[in-house]
Design a protein around this motif. Structure first.
Motif, short mmCIF file in Angstrom:
data_model
loop_
_atom_site.label_atom_id
_atom_site.label_comp_id
_atom_site.label_asym_id
_atom_site.label_seq_id
_atom_site.Cartn_x
_atom_site.Cartn_y
_atom_site.Cartn_z
N TYR A 166 58.11 50.99 47.91
CA TYR A 166 58.60 50.05 47.24
C TYR A 166 59.25 49.35 48.09
O TYR A 166 60.24 49.65 48.76
CB TYR A 166 59.51 50.49 46.00
CG TYR A 166 58.92 51.82 45.37
CD1 TYR A 166 57.64 51.84 44.67
CD2 TYR A 166 59.49 53.27 45.95
CE1 TYR A 166 57.31 53.09 44.30
CE2 TYR A 166 58.88 54.33 45.28
CZ TYR A 166 57.84 54.22 44.75
OH TYR A 166 57.21 55.40 44.23
N THR A 192 55.32 52.56 39.82
CA THR A 192 56.46 51.94 39.57
C THR A 192 57.67 51.89 40.25
O THR A 192 58.26 53.11 40.71
CB THR A 192 56.82 52.50 37.91
OG1 THR A 192 55.71 51.93 37.17
CG2 THR A 192 58.07 51.86 37.40
N GLY A 222 64.97 45.17 31.85
CA GLY A 222 65.96 45.34 33.13
C GLY A 222 67.17 46.13 32.26
O GLY A 222 67.23 46.47 31.05
N GLU A 253 60.42 46.73 44.00
CA GLU A 253 61.42 47.21 43.07
C GLU A 253 61.31 46.72 41.85
O GLU A 253 61.20 45.33 41.77
CB GLU A 253 62.79 47.25 43.89
CG GLU A 253 62.76 48.45 45.01
CD GLU A 253 64.21 48.30 45.63
OE1 GLU A 253 64.78 47.78 45.15
OE2 GLU A 253 64.17 49.00 46.76
N HIS A 254 61.81 47.32 40.97
CA HIS A 254 61.88 46.56 39.35
C HIS A 254 60.63 46.59 38.70
O HIS A 254 60.71 45.83 37.87
CB HIS A 254 62.84 45.45 39.54
CG HIS A 254 64.18 45.53 40.08
ND1 HIS A 254 65.34 46.45 39.63
CD2 HIS A 254 64.91 44.93 41.15
CE1 HIS A 254 66.30 46.38 40.40
NE2 HIS A 254 65.91 45.49 41.31
N SER A 255 59.56 46.94 39.44
CA SER A 255 58.46 46.71 38.96
C SER A 255 58.04 47.67 37.64
O SER A 255 58.97 48.69 37.72
CB SER A 255 57.12 46.79 39.92
OG SER A 255 57.32 48.10 40.37
N PHE A 256 57.08 47.49 37.01
CA PHE A 256 56.74 48.46 35.98
C PHE A 256 54.98 48.57 35.92
O PHE A 256 54.42 47.34 35.73
CB PHE A 256 57.17 48.45 34.71
CG PHE A 256 56.64 49.47 33.66
CD1 PHE A 256 57.26 50.46 33.64
CD2 PHE A 256 55.74 49.03 32.76
CE1 PHE A 256 57.01 51.48 32.67
CE2 PHE A 256 55.34 50.12 31.90
CZ PHE A 256 56.11 51.34 31.99
N GLN A 261 58.10 40.06 36.76
CA GLN A 261 58.33 41.41 36.34
C GLN A 261 58.61 41.34 34.96
O GLN A 261 59.68 41.31 34.54
CB GLN A 261 59.21 41.93 37.23
CG GLN A 261 58.66 41.95 38.74
CD GLN A 261 59.70 42.70 39.68
OE1 GLN A 261 60.76 42.58 39.49
NE2 GLN A 261 59.21 43.41 40.66
N GLN A 276 60.95 51.96 40.22
CA GLN A 276 62.16 52.11 39.72
C GLN A 276 62.49 53.86 39.68
O GLN A 276 61.86 54.63 39.29
CB GLN A 276 62.15 51.70 38.13
CG GLN A 276 61.90 50.34 38.02
CD GLN A 276 61.99 50.20 36.60
OE1 GLN A 276 62.87 50.54 35.67
NE2 GLN A 276 60.98 49.45 36.00
N GLU A 303 59.10 44.09 32.76
CA GLU A 303 60.24 45.12 32.23
C GLU A 303 61.44 44.95 33.13
O GLU A 303 62.47 45.25 32.79
CB GLU A 303 59.47 46.59 32.52
CG GLU A 303 58.28 46.58 31.42
CD GLU A 303 58.49 46.72 29.86
OE1 GLU A 303 59.34 47.03 29.56
OE2 GLU A 303 57.62 45.83 29.48
N GLY A 304 61.24 44.34 34.19
CA GLY A 304 62.26 44.39 35.38
C GLY A 304 63.31 43.22 35.24
O GLY A 304 64.07 43.16 35.82
#
Ligand SMILES: *Cc1c(COP(=O)(O)O)cnc(C)c1O
Length: 394
Positions: A166, A147, A363, A133-136, A190, A149, A192-193
């Protein structure tokens, strides 16, 4: 029509754009069309690793452009072969690699390698890829599905490929593994996360476990790679040996390039994968120049010095502005300040741009800093001076 009107009329509106028109840059200083100067703490989202207007890169590119830019992968390409060797040597891993043009494409390649591994190495078909989770991992149909999200998986683009799930944490990954799992795909920080690094021991334990189960560890180093965290790869810093690593952002200094590298050199064969542009003369010449500059910077100890200096400045700010930030996060020159809420973050971003400082968000509530790796002490000082001004106006 002015530039803004042209953009709005002819470019699809996929970005919430700022309309400052930058025309040139020197190092980490950018100039707009009225010659106003800005300090750049974003480096094109971690892409301009050697700064703007880099003389060595510009010279290498112009010399190469006069000779040959592109020929196709049906011919051997000298700078491609040399860059591949350089990347593998700097990584310290026994790997071979494939050149793509972006991070998403590099991750597509990684998923293809994993899928074929899962198809050909076991009695049953293994195809599932676990991510966090919260990956990009990118914007193609497959990498957007990889991803972690939910907001990215809108029905607008469905159906998506099967086989992605995820997990909330590294700890949860263990339970999610079944006999169809072929790989775990993670970022070590992470980007973007929220710029939160995973703990080294946690990652090492996962790597060991996956190896014992013959499940591939894919590390997405599109953002963390190429010295961003202080070592050539974040995987080096974490002292793990992934099966597959992807690179992109900082490698070309602004010229599009992506890499998927793997220790499983026998999985892909002729015809399995390809790219028209991938690894052409221009992008791999850029990569060679960038790695030359950055490996020298690393060897001289100057990269480490600037990283420590940047971090010390950030810590001061985290301490002095406790009412705005809950903590300081990140590694190397991939840093963040966690704002108390997204409202504060919004004000900081607006004020910083007004002070002519370019920063990013990550994030929901993190101020993100991804300066060029060649940033100077003076530029760091000036940038933080402007940042403090921006904070004082929140
Ligand atoms: C930026 C990024 C990508 C996507 O790269 P593109 O070049 O935009 O396709 C993938 N993974 C990570 C970790 C990234 O930071």
């Amino acid at each position: 029509m002015n530039i803004e009107q042209l953009d709005k009329a002819f470019v699809l509106p996929t970005y919430a754009r700022n309309y400052t028109n930058f025309v040139r840059g020197v190092g980490s200083t950018l100039y707009d069309d009225s010659n106003q100067e800005y300090i750049d703490f974003a480096s094109g989202i971690g892409v301009n690793s050697v700064g703007h207007g880099n003389e060595a890169l510009a010279l290498a590119l112009s010399e190469q452009a006069k000779k040959i830019i592109h020929i196709s992968n049906l011919q051997v390409i000298e700078p491609q072969a040399k860059l591949a060797q350089k990347i593998v040597e700097l990584s310290g891993y026994d790997m071979a690699l494939f050149f793509a043009n972006s991070g998403a494409e590099a991750n597509e390649g990684a998923i293809k390698i994993a899928r074929k591994y899962g198809e050909t190495k076991f009695d049953n078909k293994r195809y599932k890829v676990i991510t966090l989770e919260h990956s990009f991992h990118g914007r193609t149909i497959t990498t957007v599905k990889a991803t972690g999200q939910e907001s990215f998986h809108t029905p607008n683009f469905s159906p998506y490929p099967d086989g992605f799930s995820y997990e909330k944490s590294i700890e949860d990954v263990y339970k999610a593994i079944d006999d169809e799992t072929v790989a775990v795909l993670i970022e070590l920080v992470q980007g973007e996360g929220g710029v939160e690094p995973f703990a080294k021991e946690e990652i090492q334990k996962l790597a060991t476990h996956l190896k014992s189960k013959d499940i591939l560890l894919i590390v997405d180093e599109v953002q963390t790679g190429v010295y961003r965290t202080g070592e050539f790869l974040a995987s080096n810093l974490y002292e793990i040996s992934p099966d597959i690593i992807t690179l992109a952002k900082g490698l070309g200094g602004g010229v599009p390039i992506g890499v998927v590298m793997t220790s499983h050199k026998d999985i892909l064969s002729a015809g399995d994968h390809g790219s028209t542009f991938g690894g052409n003369y221009l992008s791999t010449t850029a990569g060679l120049s960038v790695l030359d500059t950055l490996s020298n910077l690393y060897e001289s100890g100057k990269l480490q010095e600037m990283m420590l200096y940047f971090e010390s400045k950030l810590q001061e700010i985290a301490t002095d502005y406790k009412h705005l930030f809950s903590k300081e996060v990140g590694l190397g020159l991939m840093r963040g300040l966690r704002a108390k809420d997204s409202d504060i973050l919004g004000k900081i971003l607006t004020n910083s741009m007004n002070e002519r400082l370019i920063i990013l968000k990550a994030g929901r509530n993190t101020v993100r800093f991804l300066p060029s790796l060649t940033i100077s002490k003076e530029e760091i000082d000036e940038g933080f001076k402007r940042f403090e001004k921006a904070l004082s106006l929140v």
